[in-house]
Design a protein around this motif. Structure first.
Motif, PDB file in Angstrom:
ATOM      1  N   SER A 186       0.812  -1.220   0.000  1.00  0.00           N
ATOM      2  CA  SER A 186       0.000   0.000   0.000  1.00  0.00           C
ATOM      3  C   SER A 186       0.841   1.264   0.000  1.00  0.00           C
ATOM      4  O   SER A 186       0.292   2.372  -0.003  1.00  0.00           O
ATOM      5  N   PHE A 187       2.162   1.123   0.001  1.00  0.00           N
ATOM      6  CA  PHE A 187       3.057   2.280  -0.079  1.00  0.00           C
ATOM      7  C   PHE A 187       3.279   2.713  -1.520  1.00  0.00           C
ATOM      8  O   PHE A 187       4.067   3.634  -1.779  1.00  0.00           O
ATOM      9  N   PHE A 188       2.628   2.037  -2.455  1.00  0.00           N
ATOM     10  CA  PHE A 188       2.799   2.336  -3.881  1.00  0.00           C
ATOM     11  C   PHE A 188       1.440   2.570  -4.538  1.00  0.00           C
ATOM     12  O   PHE A 188       0.444   1.935  -4.184  1.00  0.00           O
ATOM     13  N   SER A 189       1.420   3.445  -5.517  1.00  0.00           N
ATOM     14  CA  SER A 189       0.218   3.709  -6.298  1.00  0.00           C
ATOM     15  C   SER A 189       0.263   2.908  -7.609  1.00  0.00           C
ATOM     16  O   SER A 189       1.270   2.285  -7.941  1.00  0.00           O
ATOM     17  N   TYR A 190      -0.840   2.987  -8.342  1.00  0.00           N
ATOM     18  CA  TYR A 190      -0.988   2.313  -9.637  1.00  0.00           C
ATOM     19  C   TYR A 190      -0.867   0.805  -9.514  1.00  0.00           C
ATOM     20  O   TYR A 190      -0.278   0.137 -10.361  1.00  0.00           O
ATOM     21  N   ASP A 191      -1.407   0.251  -8.443  1.00  0.00           N
ATOM     22  CA  ASP A 191      -1.377  -1.195  -8.283  1.00  0.00           C
ATOM     23  C   ASP A 191      -2.106  -1.857  -9.444  1.00  0.00           C
ATOM     24  O   ASP A 191      -3.244  -1.512  -9.760  1.00  0.00           O
ATOM     25  N   GLY A 192      -1.462  -2.810 -10.069  1.00  0.00           N
ATOM     26  CA  GLY A 192      -2.063  -3.545 -11.172  1.00  0.00           C
ATOM     27  C   GLY A 192      -2.016  -2.835 -12.508  1.00  0.00           C
ATOM     28  O   GLY A 192      -2.470  -3.387 -13.517  1.00  0.00           O
ATOM     29  N   ALA A 193      -1.481  -1.613 -12.551  1.00  0.00           N
ATOM     30  CA  ALA A 193      -1.425  -0.872 -13.816  1.00  0.00           C
ATOM     31  C   ALA A 193      -0.437  -1.534 -14.771  1.00  0.00           C
ATOM     32  O   ALA A 193       0.690  -1.862 -14.401  1.00  0.00           O
TER      33      ALA A 193
END
Length: 478
Positions: free
Chosen positions: A124-131
């Protein structure tokens, strides 16, 4: 330990634009970039102790620093674009990068770095999960997420994998950190030239809606960091190289050290060509030279054996160990070390499970060494030609249950990222591009030759290597 993944709260999202307008023309994606369009955005970041600035001042400072840094890296503020004839380009149009602020008040630094497995909250410290990288046509190429912890901060970068490889990503993060701490003349200026063998007229045809990842994103996995001290690695290397001697004429030659010198020394084209020719000649003369196995190849062989043993594969089943190899210095002429983009190729080594598990670890290490050593200019060009004849996205995953894929590098300057309040406590990655058998290599925090391996495996395989005496002998006690 209970899951803390839901303890991260998104506070704000904003768009950051370069401090100066870009003058770069569109950059054509290379034969090393295009296959990554089906991969997730790379997610890498650094954990720090609490900065001296209050949160509002820290965010303002980091946004300004990012704006200045994007002026050095215009592609990261751009978007992907496909021409009418199907070529994919990177448009340096100053559309901007995303900046996200999140808070995880209940998460402490010791929770992130302690314990056996990497806690789920790190994802959860990163964005665009699964992008998927193809989505860079319609979303930013880069997003920086700053997560405030109870007693620290995590700076996580998610970046389009069709735009950067690990070398380019860490060059960007290093520069971002330099700008943040007030360095006026940054150490590394990226090279955006596109006149090299990796730039091709071949067109990659993508399915309607864009390519998808080629592995199961929902399979149960465990993720753990295994640390190896410099002393443990040297002990392993000495054991692997025991009784290996190499002589040419009346003098000894260490082929690996020569390759390392070729990689790092700034030789002119003629000198580099002569050295490459000499090495390739020596490598073909098994009676004349035995190239020393490197520390990292020794470690990879040890891990390959442990995973193969834990998977309980039939002795006749073919296993594969893939390494992502930086080709910048392996091409002739060489690319600039700061060449921006992907300049990597996947180098496979094949062996049956029985061969990997033979009593002599040196045989397994030898196979890895020979595969990497042979991957020079001629082989690189043949891989390019083969892709041009059949353009396709990179098939990432463990398709037969017997594959190991090694990415990243312990040579990346991950702990050089001092944003103004000290170097990182740890380096971690997000959920992106993870499957059974995916390994990432990081330098140890002491920066004295230690190595951390981020190992992702099926739960039963992870349990197997944790009880493997040969493997765990070299793992540092936590």
């Amino acid at each position: 330990m209970p899951s803390l993944e839901n303890s991260v709260t998104l506070i704000s999202r904003s768009r950051v634009f370069p401090d100066q307008k870009s003058t770069l023309a569109d950059l054509k994606l290379s034969v090393s970039d295009l296959p990554m369009l089906s991969c997730h955005y790379i997610q890498k970041g650094c954990l720090f102790t609490r900065p001296h600035l209050p949160p509002h001042a820290l965010l303002s400072h980091l946004k300004h620093s990012l704006s200045l840094t994007l002026s050095h890296f215009p592609p990261l503020a751009g978007r992907l674009s496909t021409s009418q004839d199907g070529h994919v380009f990177l448009s340096c149009n100053d559309a901007g990068a995303d900046f996200v602020f999140a808070v995880a008040e209940s998460v402490r630094v010791r929770v992130v770095i302690g314990g056996t497995d990497v806690p789920d909250v790190v994802k959860s410290f990163f964005s665009y999960d699964g992008a998927v990288s193809y989505e860079g046509h319609n979303r930013p190429i880069l997003v920086v997420q700053v997560t405030e912890l109870n007693d620290g901060v995590f700076i996580g970068c998610s970046v389009n994998h069709a735009v950067t490889d690990g070398t380019s990503l860490w060059n960007f993060i290093n520069t971002f950190a330099e700008v943040s701490r007030g360095v006026e003349n940054v150490t590394r200026q990226p090279d955006f030239t596109r006149e090299n063998v990796l730039i091709s007229p071949a067109v990659l045809k993508v399915p309607h809606g864009g390519p998808k990842v080629t592995f199961n994103e929902n399979e149960p996995l465990r993720e753990r960091i295994f640390s190896f001290s410099r002393e443990q690695i040297l002990e392993l290397k000495e054991m692997v190289n025991k009784k290996r001697s190499s002589t040419v004429g009346n003098g000894d030659i260490n082929g690996f050290e020569v390759f390392g010198k070729q990689s790092n020394d700034k030789l002119n084209g003629k000198e580099n060509g002569k050295l490459t020719e000499m090495l390739e000649s020596l490598l073909g003369r098994n009676d004349a030279v035995s190239v020393e196995i490197s520390s990292f190849q020794s470690l990879c062989a040890l891990l390959w054996r442990a995973i193969t043993r834990a998977r309980k594969l039939p002795s006749s089943q073919t296993t594969t160990f893939r390494m992502a190899v930086n080709v910048r210095h392996r091409l002739s002429p060489k690319l600039d070390p700061e060449y921006f983009g992907n300049a990597i190729q996947s180098v496979p080594t094949f062996a049956t499970a029985g061969e990997v598990l033979s009593p002599d670890l040196r045989r397994t290490a030898d196979r890895l060494n020979q595969s990497v050593a042979a991957h020079q200019d001629g082989k690189i060009r043949s891989v390019v030609a083969e892709w041009e004849a059949n353009p396709r996205c990179f098939p990432l995953g463990n398709f037969d249950g017997a594959m190991v894929t090694m990415g990243s590098s312990p040579r990346f300057p991950m702990y050089d990222n001092d944003f103004g309040w000290g170097k990182p406590v740890a380096v971690r990655s997000g959920r992106a591009n993870k499957f059974d058998g995916k390994i990432s290599a990081f330098p140890g925090r002491d920066e004295k030759g230690s190595v951390d391996l981020e190992v992702v495996l099926a739960p039963e395989t992870m349990a197997g290597i944790e009880s493997d005496g040969e493997f765990m002998r070299y793992v540092s006690k936590q």
